[in-house]
Write an enzyme that holds these catalytic residues in place. Structure first.
Site, short mmCIF file in Angstrom:
data_model
loop_
_atom_site.label_atom_id
_atom_site.label_comp_id
_atom_site.label_asym_id
_atom_site.label_seq_id
_atom_site.Cartn_x
_atom_site.Cartn_y
_atom_site.Cartn_z
N PHE A 141 7.03 3.37 107.67
CA PHE A 141 6.62 4.63 108.29
C PHE A 141 5.29 4.41 109.00
O PHE A 141 4.28 4.13 108.36
CB PHE A 141 6.47 5.79 107.28
CG PHE A 141 6.12 7.07 107.98
CD1 PHE A 141 7.10 7.87 108.54
CD2 PHE A 141 4.80 7.44 108.16
CE1 PHE A 141 6.79 9.03 109.25
CE2 PHE A 141 4.46 8.60 108.88
CZ PHE A 141 5.46 9.38 109.41
N ASP A 226 -1.32 -1.39 108.51
CA ASP A 226 -1.41 0.06 108.67
C ASP A 226 -1.93 0.64 107.36
O ASP A 226 -1.17 0.82 106.41
CB ASP A 226 -0.03 0.63 109.04
CG ASP A 226 -0.08 2.16 109.21
OD1 ASP A 226 -1.07 2.77 108.79
OD2 ASP A 226 0.88 2.72 109.77
N LYS A 255 -6.11 9.61 108.73
CA LYS A 255 -6.04 10.53 107.59
C LYS A 255 -7.40 10.80 106.95
O LYS A 255 -8.16 11.59 107.49
CB LYS A 255 -5.00 10.02 106.58
CG LYS A 255 -3.58 10.11 107.18
CD LYS A 255 -2.49 10.12 106.16
CE LYS A 255 -1.18 10.56 106.81
NZ LYS A 255 -0.16 9.52 106.89
C1 LIG Z 1 0.66 9.34 108.16
C2 LIG Z 1 0.86 7.93 108.57
C3 LIG Z 1 0.90 7.57 109.92
C4 LIG Z 1 0.85 8.58 111.05
O1 LIG Z 1 -0.28 9.36 111.05
P1 LIG Z 1 -0.28 10.76 111.86
O2 LIG Z 1 -1.70 11.21 111.80
O3 LIG Z 1 0.66 11.68 111.15
O4 LIG Z 1 0.19 10.46 113.23
C5 LIG Z 1 1.02 6.23 110.22
N1 LIG Z 1 1.12 5.30 109.25
C6 LIG Z 1 1.10 5.61 107.95
C7 LIG Z 1 1.20 4.53 106.92
C8 LIG Z 1 0.99 6.94 107.55
O5 LIG Z 1 1.01 7.27 106.26
#
Ligand SMILES: *Cc1c(COP(=O)(O)O)cnc(C)c1O
Length: 402
Positions: A141, A226, A255
């Site tokens: 994700f 990520d 985040k």
């Molecule tokens: C939430 C998330 C994203 C995307 O972030 P958004 O601010 O919702 O675009 C990308 N990678 C990971 C691992 C995430 O948990």
């Protein structure tokens, strides 16, 4: 004041139907708690997917936001602002990075990393134009934009959104042999989550990332971690890469970078990847704005100064042990690192959703990931008594429902 049911009905009437939230309408938050419109208090065990690691409405982040909002909010990058340099300096020092590229959402940080690593592939590694390949993992994700869902393996996320972006190869997560096999002369990067959050808090086998690091270095492949969800204290370390004492070439954060006040993300690079970008080749109107920078600086400061990362490690271990101690025939697995925890239920349990509904009735807000897993990820400011409070309520619900 409008009734809760009225607000839900209005959402259904006017909103696009792209979410299926629990029917709880929240109107206030402080620390680990949130309150609904009827005044009921809940322990937040989602923390907005780890965007609120510092706790809801942290007073110091709030003060920084209010102060900056009264001075200067947006200049665009056409001009400089007096917060950006300090944000760069503090974030780079904290994460031991050389360069920082600020964006807004997490997905934008992922897109930015893909663009810049492709450019690095063509201009530095010498790959023929349009041939670059990035290896990614099954069940990943990384966000919701078209570029990102192009390499998702989730049919719900992809169906009817094509045509998709080429240039990606998918391998199973945690399988070093499969990763090595997927590398070709055109491979420029491996984009991966340290722990797969949305896939159900999947932790790879010990030593996996040490090997990944070795394979990437040996093949001149950029390791892009990520850490948008795992980073900034969630797993009990500032960055999850520290659990295997490795360093990514490119790290993505978002985040909790703003403590939940404002969308702020960043691409961090410890080599020449970001250096390939020249003026005009990438940007964002809001990226690096003074309000975002001031909020992020305060969010990083409280995270480190108030011991939240250490607390995540301590309370996470305690919470995990408490979950493991629950005697239940519906629980299939309990796992986690720091305060990124999950309880996986047997398929016969009838789905995690109804357990989340039951938890909500006992004062805990949690969200299922996929069908059978309940993720538990409270703000990192949670105290031991609050973990005990949570376990007292989780135990009867998870002990079995009919
Ligand atoms: C939430 C998330 C994203 C995307 O972030 P958004 O601010 O919702 O675009 C990308 N990678 C990971 C691992 C995430 O948990």
């Amino acid at each position: 004041m409008m009734l809760t049911e009225d607000l839900i009905a209005i959402e259904a009437r006017f909103g696009a139907n792209n979410y299926k939230p629990l029917d709880v309408v929240l109107s206030r938050g402080a620390g680990v708690h949130v309150w609904d419109t009827d005044g009921n208090r809940y322990l937040d065990c989602l923390s907005a997917y780890s965007a609120v690691n510092q706790g809801h409405c942290h007073p110091k982040i709030l003060a920084a936001m209010i102060e900056q909002a009264g001075k200067l909010t947006l200049t665009s990058r056409a001009f400089r602002n007096d917060q950006l340099a300090l944000f760069y300096e503090e974030l780079a020092a904290l994460t031991k990075s050389h360069r920082v590229l600020p964006m807004n959402s997490g997905a934008e940080a992922v897109e930015t990393a893909i663009k810049s690593v492709r450019k690095w592939g063509y201009e530095v590694k010498g790959i023929a134009e349009d041939q670059a390949e990035i290896v990614v993992c099954a069940n990943n994700f990384h966000g919701r934009t078209l570029g990102i869902i192009s390499f998702s393996t989730d049919e719900t996320a992809r169906k009817s959104f094509g045509p998709f972006l080429p240039g990606f190869r998918v391998v199973p997560f945690g399988d070093i042999g499969a990763f090595e096999q997927a590398i070709s002369a055109n491979t420029i990067a491996f984009l991966v989550e340290p722990i797969q959050g949305e896939a159900g808090v999947l932790i790879p086998p010990a030593g996996y990332f040490t090997k990944v690091r070795e394979v990437c270095t040996a093949n001149n492949v950029m390791l892009i971690l990520d850490e948008i969800q795992t980073g900034l204290g969630r797993t009990g370390k500032l960055l999850a890469e520290e659990h295997e004492a490795i360093e990514a070439d490119v790290t993505l954060v978002g985040k909790a970078l703003s403590g939940g006040f404002y969308p702020v993300s960043a691409v961090l690079s410890n080599n020449e990847v970001l250096g390939t970008l020249k003026p005009g080749q990438h940007g964002s109107t809001f990226g690096g704005n003074p309000l975002a920078c001031a909020v992020a600086r305060a969010a990083l400061k409280v995270l480190t100064e108030e011991g939240m990362i250490e607390n995540a490690a301590v309370q996470g271990d305690y919470f995990l042990q408490g979950l493991k101690d629950i005697r239940s025939n519906v629980i299939r697995d309990v796992r986690g690192r720091g305060l990124m925890l999950a309880v996986e239920l047997h398929p016969q349990a009838g789905g995690a959703r109804r357990y989340c509904e039951a938890l909500r009735r006992s004062g805990i807000l949690a969200k299922e990931t996929h069908d059978h897993t309940i993720r538990l990820a409270p703000p990192l400011v949670i105290e031991r008594e609050q973990v005990d409070w949570a376990l007292e309520r989780l135990t009867p619900v998870l002990s079995g429902m009919n």
